[in-house]
Design an enzyme around this catalytic site. Structure first.
Site, PDB file in Angstrom:
ATOM      1  N   GLU A  34      -3.133  -7.157  48.407  1.00 55.96           N
ATOM      2  CA  GLU A  34      -4.421  -7.005  47.999  1.00 55.96           C
ATOM      3  C   GLU A  34      -5.700  -5.914  48.500  1.00 55.96           C
ATOM      4  OE1 GLU A  34      -5.635 -10.832  49.145  1.00 55.96           O
ATOM      5  OE2 GLU A  34      -7.184 -10.108  50.610  1.00 55.96           O
ATOM      6  N   HIS A  55      -9.943 -12.801  46.002  1.00 60.53           N
ATOM      7  CA  HIS A  55     -10.356 -13.355  47.314  1.00 60.53           C
ATOM      8  C   HIS A  55     -11.742 -13.606  47.345  1.00 60.53           C
ATOM      9  CE1 HIS A  55      -8.744 -13.024  51.841  1.00 60.53           C
ATOM     10  NE2 HIS A  55      -9.759 -13.951  51.585  1.00 60.53           N
ATOM     11  N   ARG A 110      -3.648 -16.872  52.311  1.00 56.92           N
ATOM     12  CA  ARG A 110      -3.267 -15.526  52.507  1.00 56.92           C
ATOM     13  C   ARG A 110      -2.174 -14.895  51.732  1.00 56.92           C
ATOM     14  NH1 ARG A 110      -7.531 -15.079  54.326  1.00 56.92           N
ATOM     15  NH2 ARG A 110      -8.261 -14.509  56.266  1.00 56.92           N
TER      16      ARG A 110
END
Ligand code: NAI
Length: 484
Positions: free
Chosen positions: A413, A445, A384
């Site tokens: 993000e 991601h 993360r």
């Protein structure tokens, strides 16, 4: 007035004693025999009433002369207010189902009292508002099942691949709505009429959003991811909502992506590829190092961290690990050594993060950690974004303390990742700075994005929904997430 006192009724509960006394004086009692009609649909609405004892059926006309029963009114129920105040005719036919006594107040008397007695007006408004709220909730719950009796699920932040993997697994009991917007307070109203919300990593499930969802009838949050850092779990619990997740879908997918970032950065494949396409076959500046014999440091030896440790061992690397809950049996089997976090920073050529984002792990990699790393170390983050203080990372890259960085996640993000923003300028200066480094690779991601992982995510998420439909709640759900 023997059977019922006006002060006991919700309708008059906020009235002062003198108002109640005036009301009592205006009330007329009327007895109805079994089968006697109080009024018919279409009659003038010139009085309101309260059922004192007995029962009345409420029906509406259907077809030619037919009557469809809607509900039954019993002692304490009131009626006639809306047709009286809207100046309209009766909207239903009321018939006594047994000997019934009602208390009536005529339109003129009631209106006079309403004008003179603000406490009566307030009491009536509060009563009607409560009824409206109840109806809204009922409507939301009704809408949560479509006409085939299927339970509706609102998917937020969906892409084409979500739709295809979930449609392939869709059971008959669920009806899916695939929505493109991310979930937030602004988009929560889109969930109206859905009992289940299916959310992903960048959907915002903070307290305000959860309250809005609960108000629309949403009862289950089915996360189609492992991380739960975007959900206010205590609020979800307080609202009586269950939260379920997909604890593991393919640790291999994420670990193999971490490996992809390591190999690409080390052998500079991203730069070599660009050069060759431009007709530049020079090797200058493409030098890497043998991973064999180097040291990899893994932070978090859960499913993904362990998988990645095995991969690094397969490359012939020494592997150090840190986890507050070490898995000694695994370490012994694979040849991994648990050490303190300081030793990970100080001794690793490649540091890879696989811990969840929690208040304890937020900015785990900060300026101090970076300063204590081996000069030129490679940092990989597929976990993360919040684990890394990105501004400190930028400084570390500028000074050369960090030799390279592979990031599949980024603190901020949610503004960018998963979206095509190629026709806009990047206004996030930190992200823009990161993109300029030729020794940084950013992926959007995508570590989870393999066919196998997508199929597993869909299968487990749907299983979570089915368990909930079967009546399982809280800890009875296999993959429930509960507040600490
Ligand atoms: P997991 O729950 O199996 O393992 C997490 C490990 O981290 C546990 O062993 C736990 O003890 C450890 N841990 C907790 N606090 C720690 C700390 N302060 N320092 C070091 N270790 C700590 O989770 P899993 O499946 O291995 O996933 C790890 C993370 O990867 C997830 O939390 C998620 O954020 C991320 N992830 C990223 C994906 C992507 O597409 N980029 C996909 C899936 C997961």
């Amino acid at each position: 007035m023997a059977t019922l006192k006006l002060s006991q009724l919700d309708l008059f509960s906020a009235c002062r004693p003198e108002t109640l006394a005036e009301l009592e004086a205006a009330v007329r009692s009327r007895r109805l025999r079994t089968g006697e009609v109080l009024f018919r649909e279409g009659d003038p609405g010139d009085f309101m009433f309260v059922v004192s004892s007995g029962a009345l059926s409420v029906s509406k006309g259907v077809g030619e002369g037919g009557l469809a029963p809607l509900r039954t009114m019993g002692a304490g129920d009131s009626g006639g207010l809306t047709s009286m105040s809207l100046g309209r005719t009766r909207s239903a036919t009321l018939v006594a189902l047994e000997p019934t006594t009602i208390l009536t107040v005529g339109e003129a008397d009631f209106n006079r009292l309403l004008s003179n007695r603000p406490d009566l007006s307030q009491s009536v408004i509060a009563h009607l508002a409560g009824k409206v709220r109840g109806k809204t909730r009922q409507l939301a719950e009704l809408k949560a099942e479509d006409t085939d009796g299927r339970t509706r699920v609102a998917f937020f932040d969906t892409k084409r691949y979500d739709r295809s993997s979930f449609e392939a697994e869709a059971p008959d009991s669920l009806a899916f709505s695939f929505l493109e917007p991310k979930l937030s307070t602004a988009t929560a109203p889109l969930a109206a009429g859905h009992a289940i919300v299916c959310a992903f990593v960048n959907d915002q499930l903070d307290a305000d959003t959860l309250r809005l969802l609960a108000g629309q009838g949403v009862r289950l949050i089915a996360l189609r991811c492992a991380g739960t850092n975007n959900v206010d779990l205590p609020t979800a619990r307080a609202l009586g909502m269950d939260v379920a997740r997909v604890p593991a879908y393919s640790p291999h997918a994420v670990a193999e992506h971490a490996l992809t970032l390591v190999l690409t950065l080390n052998r500079k494949v991203h730069r070599a590829h660009q050069r060759v396409r431009e007709g530049n076959f020079s090797l200058a500046g493409l030098e890497g190092f043998d991973l064999h014999g180097r040291t990899g440091g893994i932070v978090g030896t859960g499913q993904i961290g362990r998988c990645f440790a095995e991969i690094l061992r397969g490359l012939g690397m020494e592997v150090l690990a840190f986890d507050p809950f070490p898995n000694e049996a695994f370490a012994e089997r694979v040849g991994v050594r648990y050490v303190e976090l300081d030793a990970i920073w100080a001794r690793s050529d490649v540091v890879s993060l696989h811990a969840p984002l929690t208040p304890q792990t937020h900015h785990l990699v900060d300026r101090k950690a970076i300063e204590s790393m081996k000069p030129g170390a490679m940092l990989i983050n597929t976990s993360r974004g919040g684990l890394v203080d990105t501004e400190a990372l930028v400084e570390g890259l500028k000074s050369g303390q960090i030799g390279s960085a592979g990031l599949d996640v980024y603190e901020e993000e949610s503004e960018y990742f998963f979206e095509d923003r190629s026709d806009q300028v990047i206004t996030d200066d930190v992200l823009a700075r990161l993109l300029v480094f030729n020794n940084v690779i950013i992926t959007s991601h995508q570590a989870f994005l393999t066919r196998e992982a997508l199929a597993n995510i869909a299968a487990t998420t749907i299983q979570n929904m089915k368990e909930w439909l079967d009546g399982r709640r809280g800890s009875e759900l296999s993959n429930v997430v509960e507040p600490n």
